[in-house]
Write an enzyme that holds these catalytic residues in place. Structure first.
Site, PDB file in Angstrom:
ATOM      1  N   CYS A 123       0.816  -1.217   0.000  1.00 34.99           N
ATOM      2  CA  CYS A 123       0.000   0.000   0.000  1.00 34.99           C
ATOM      3  C   CYS A 123       0.849   1.265   0.000  1.00 34.99           C
ATOM      4  O   CYS A 123       0.353   2.338   0.338  1.00 34.99           O
ATOM      5  CB  CYS A 123      -0.904   0.015   1.225  1.00 34.99           C
ATOM      6  SG  CYS A 123      -2.329  -1.055   1.050  1.00 34.99           S
ATOM      7  N   ASP A 124       2.114   1.153  -0.339  1.00 37.22           N
ATOM      8  CA  ASP A 124       3.005   2.305  -0.374  1.00 37.22           C
ATOM      9  C   ASP A 124       3.268   2.637  -1.829  1.00 37.22           C
ATOM     10  O   ASP A 124       3.697   1.781  -2.599  1.00 37.22           O
ATOM     11  CB  ASP A 124       4.317   1.944   0.331  1.00 37.22           C
ATOM     12  CG  ASP A 124       5.167   3.173   0.598  1.00 37.22           C
ATOM     13  OD1 ASP A 124       5.046   4.164  -0.155  1.00 37.22           O
ATOM     14  OD2 ASP A 124       5.943   3.145   1.557  1.00 37.22           O
TER      15      ASP A 124
END
Lengths: 376, 376
Positions: A324-325
């Site tokens: 999720c980065d």
């Protein structure tokens, strides 16, 4: 891809992501470098891939080792490397790590500052030390900036001081940057350091060794000059600088030895578009910058990628990891194209991934396990 | 630094580098956010710090959880979180991970593409799904680029499709970027997404939830607006957009909950200069970008650093990690100054390091162990 790796992937079908390294290919690269630079002693840069299987293969070939930490020193000793064949090449060392390496028999240490020299004098009395000089890294895909090395003037002062501190100032080193594709970088650095070498020799320092660092390139997306090209250019530069008094030469290859021996298998997790008419598809893999592909930072190292649909129509893609980065995006600007038919569940292969992948993996960012590796 | 952390460091003197997190401070941040945004349900972003101690503390406070992976879902369940309080918020999921989370009772999933919606329909039939919209990340210190989300037009199409696929399209989400210091980012995003919300509602979609993502800032080197400022601005924007029909609001804070609860203790390994007259000293710590400080990439997150010599004369420094990789440099351009008296062996503290540190650690790059963490 070597036939051993292909067979392993076919027969074992290991869960992805995983790296498979062919140890015969490691040995072949080592021997090719030996042939290209017959004058040089090869100190394998352990940090590139510290797997015991790789180290053991290289011990068997007579390699020496460049260790970045106390832990890497111990990893070399654990597979049978002689302490006399280990260089503690990091210029940044805790004093207690120097002491432990010294107690384990290591006698060769790098430095580039006064404080480090003082630590060495206390923790490794009488040791052989070499000073790292700052040189230009132009032409390198993974340049090393100003973090390491000092100016020639400071190196001169420190080398002159070292003997008075009970150390043996026996050499100089430099590093032209990793994945260096230009032989001129070595030629310029050798000429620069040779002047200091001569100067210090005239002042009575018993210099015997010149360490050319690593940097020899692997083949990623684009062809690179062969190792013979580097060997010839370096040999000529050494003859030009030292005539028939060439000192002992050390090289510290890491990437060149292991990168092309490895293939990373990954699964496509998702193929999507940000808008219906967007020509660019986003391809998300189950491996990313935080699970092994750290060197894609800034799109520096561009791995060659193959898919089950190669040969069919291709289109532009951005390629990202599974976390999720958004920093976990490998390629957005490097013009990658992949088959239109690519879809979730497909297996893709990233080639020449044997170096600087496994140990860069995070312990579990977003919950994803570190990159698994196999040696065949 | 909290008194509990100070006492732990004093009494236990743990080997460095290590992170110490005060769980009372975690709870205090959770409660402050609850007060500032009474309308919102808090889904803690597990990826910020997935330690069981942190998750257990938050379960005790009634928190819900935003999981980035199957592994994070299981970590929440393992400490007693109810599956109904877990959102699988990553838009990039393997189909078998969706299935396992669904089998474990998770019913809420994010998506931003057609392929993901198809996977959800197959592996999580009937699940509640929400679509992530691309919004501007201006003002964020850790922006999220184009990796996540889709355009409003595409979101409309996908949400309309979802019901026909046997899913429950119940919400929309966005993310304004992490460490977002500007309330305008939320206001603009709420206005943008509210228009789609109304549009879809009029087309018969039973929308009930708006997920504002995370992004609330922690205090690093510079002050940031307080959480009440964000709470007020968000509340006003919601009233403006939805009147008295505000949907269920979800927020996904990670950094805000845990960052300021943590202090990272590190040792100075070396202080050096590249040339005798260079005003800039290089300070090398035993922690770096590959052992926990990944968010210093591009000097994005600027941690506050304290030393035993604070108050004495300072001078400019570059600050780097202990590995042989020059990318492992935290700060060269951010104007850091540290005491002239600083030397190898000194312990320094990096503050507000409780988020996005431990799990970013590499498994052993250059032989260095991952960041150790303690919860007090």
């Amino acid at each position: 891809m070597t036939s051993k790796i292909a067979r392993f992937l076919r027969e074992q079908a290991p869960p992805t992501p995983c790296l498979v390294v062919d140890l015969d290919r490691v040995a072949a690269s080592y021997r090719a470098l030996e042939r290209a630079l017959p004058l040089a002693r090869i100190y394998y840069a352990v940090k590139a891939n510290p797997a015991a299987e790789v180290l053991r293969t290289l011990v068997g070939l007579g390699s020496s080792f460049d260790a970045a930490s106390e832990e890497e020193v111990m990893a070399c000793l654990a597979v049978g490397a002689e302490p006399a064949k280990i260089s503690y090449g990091n210029t940044i060392k805790k004093e207690r790590s120097i002491r432990r390496a010294f107690e384990a028999g290591v006698r060769l240490f790098a430095f580039d500052s006064e404080e480090e020299l003082e630590k060495l004098a206390r923790a490794a009395p009488g040791a052989q030390v070499y000073c790292r000089i700052l040189v230009e890294n132009e032409g390198a895909d993974w340049p090393l900036s100003r973090k390491f090395g000092c100016t020639v003037e400071m190196a001169r002062d420190l080398m002159l001081k070292a003997a008075g501190m009970g150390l043996d100032p026996m050499g100089l080193s430099f590093h032209v940057g990793s994945q260096q594709t230009n032989t001129i970088a070595y030629e310029a650095a050798i000429a620069k350091v040779a002047m200091l070498f001569t100067d210090l020799t005239e002042r009575g320092v018993n210099l015997r060794m010149l360490n050319l660092g690593g940097g020899f390139p692997a083949r990623y997306r684009k062809p690179v000059p062969g190792i013979d090209t580097f060997g010839n250019a370096i040999h000529q530069a050494l003859v030009k600088a030292f005539g028939n008094a060439i000192p002992e030469i050390v090289v510290e290859p890491g990437r060149f030895i292991v990168a092309e021996a490895g293939v990373l298998a990954a699964e496509v997790v998702l193929v999507s578009r940000k808008a219906k008419d967007d020509p660019v598809r986003w391809v998300y893999l189950d491996v990313g910058r935080f699970s092994g592909l750290a060197e894609t930072e800034g799109e520096a190292i561009k791995y060659r990628i193959t898919t089950p649909h190669d040969g069919k129509a291709k289109g532009p893609v951005a390629i990202a990891g599974p976390t999720c980065d958004s920093v976990d995006t490998m390629y957005e600007k490097s013009g990658y194209q992949l088959p239109q038919a690519l879809k979730a569940g497909d297996q893709v292969l990233l080639h020449a991934t044997g170096a600087y992948t496994t140990t860069y993996s995070s312990v579990g960012f977003n919950g994803f396990a570190p990159l698994k590796d196999y040696y065949v």
